[in-house]
Design a protein around this motif. Structure first.
Motif, PDB file in Angstrom:
ATOM      1  N   ASP A 129       0.798  -1.215   0.000  1.00  0.00           N
ATOM      2  CA  ASP A 129       0.000   0.000   0.000  1.00  0.00           C
ATOM      3  C   ASP A 129       0.842   1.282   0.000  1.00  0.00           C
ATOM      4  O   ASP A 129       1.987   1.297   0.429  1.00  0.00           O
ATOM      5  N   GLU A 130       0.258   2.316  -0.505  1.00  0.00           N
ATOM      6  CA  GLU A 130       0.913   3.615  -0.678  1.00  0.00           C
ATOM      7  C   GLU A 130       1.353   4.212   0.650  1.00  0.00           C
ATOM      8  O   GLU A 130       2.422   4.819   0.746  1.00  0.00           O
ATOM      9  N   GLU A 131       0.557   4.006   1.686  1.00  0.00           N
ATOM     10  CA  GLU A 131       0.907   4.551   3.000  1.00  0.00           C
ATOM     11  C   GLU A 131       2.221   3.958   3.511  1.00  0.00           C
ATOM     12  O   GLU A 131       3.078   4.668   4.022  1.00  0.00           O
TER      13      GLU A 131
END
Length: 186
Positions: A129-131
């Motif tokens: 995920d981007e986070e």
């Protein structure tokens, strides 16, 4: 090609910074040393910090372009930057003494951030995920920048190649140790 006036202002600031800290140098000092008026300075730069960042950008991009930066790995670019800082360690130790808005440290962080951004996008193409990717990037960016700033401020005591090896070993070795400690789980 940078203007003669910009180069003269840059030369004056670099000369002054060999004897005084950046926070003790005024625009008046720079223009007096350079032999131009304040209006000329403000035509080219908003303040001494913008001039300082321009010096860094101009010198770095001038040399990196010659070395075909797009072909270099991230490690090679970092080592190049370390060699660059070591060549003018007194100037850059002084330049990195200020840590506020428009500081060279912030400019350097933004430059490395662009490099890290591209590299972490390549690393995390497998759907993480981007986070997490942003956390990973910020974590290592902060660690690398702080280590380099400390190395420069302390007079670049280790040769650039040796210091780069230490950074590389810390980054890759720590990640491997964590995986071993956790039994390969993340």
């Amino acid at each position: 090609m940078p203007s003669i006036t910009k180069m003269a202002l840059a030369s004056s600031l670099k000369k002054l910074m060999l004897h005084r800290p950046l926070d003790k140098i005024t625009v008046k000092d720079i223009v007096r040393d350079c032999g131009v008026n304040r209006q000329t300075f403000y035509y080219h730069f908003k303040d001494k910090y913008e001039l300082l960042n321009w010096i860094f950008f101009t010198e770095i991009t001038e040399h990196l372009n010659r070395e075909e930066a797009l072909e270099l790995s991230s490690w090679d670019i970092l080592e190049y930057l370390l060699r660059f800082f070591a060549r003018e360690k007194d100037f850059y130790a002084n330049a990195m003494s200020y840590e506020g808005q428009d500081s060279l440290i912030q400019y350097f962080t933004d430059l490395l951030g662009t490099l890290f951004e591209a590299r972490t996008r390549d690393l995390f193409q497998d759907g993480l995920d981007e986070e997490f990717r942003e956390f990973y990037m910020d974590f290592f960016l902060d660690a690398v920048v702080r280590a380099i700033v400390r190395w420069v401020r302390d007079g670049a005591k280790y040769p650039p190649e040796e210091f780069m090896g230490m950074i590389r070993k810390a980054a890759t070795g720590t990640a491997l140790r964590i995986l071993e400690y956790d039994g390969g789980t993340t």
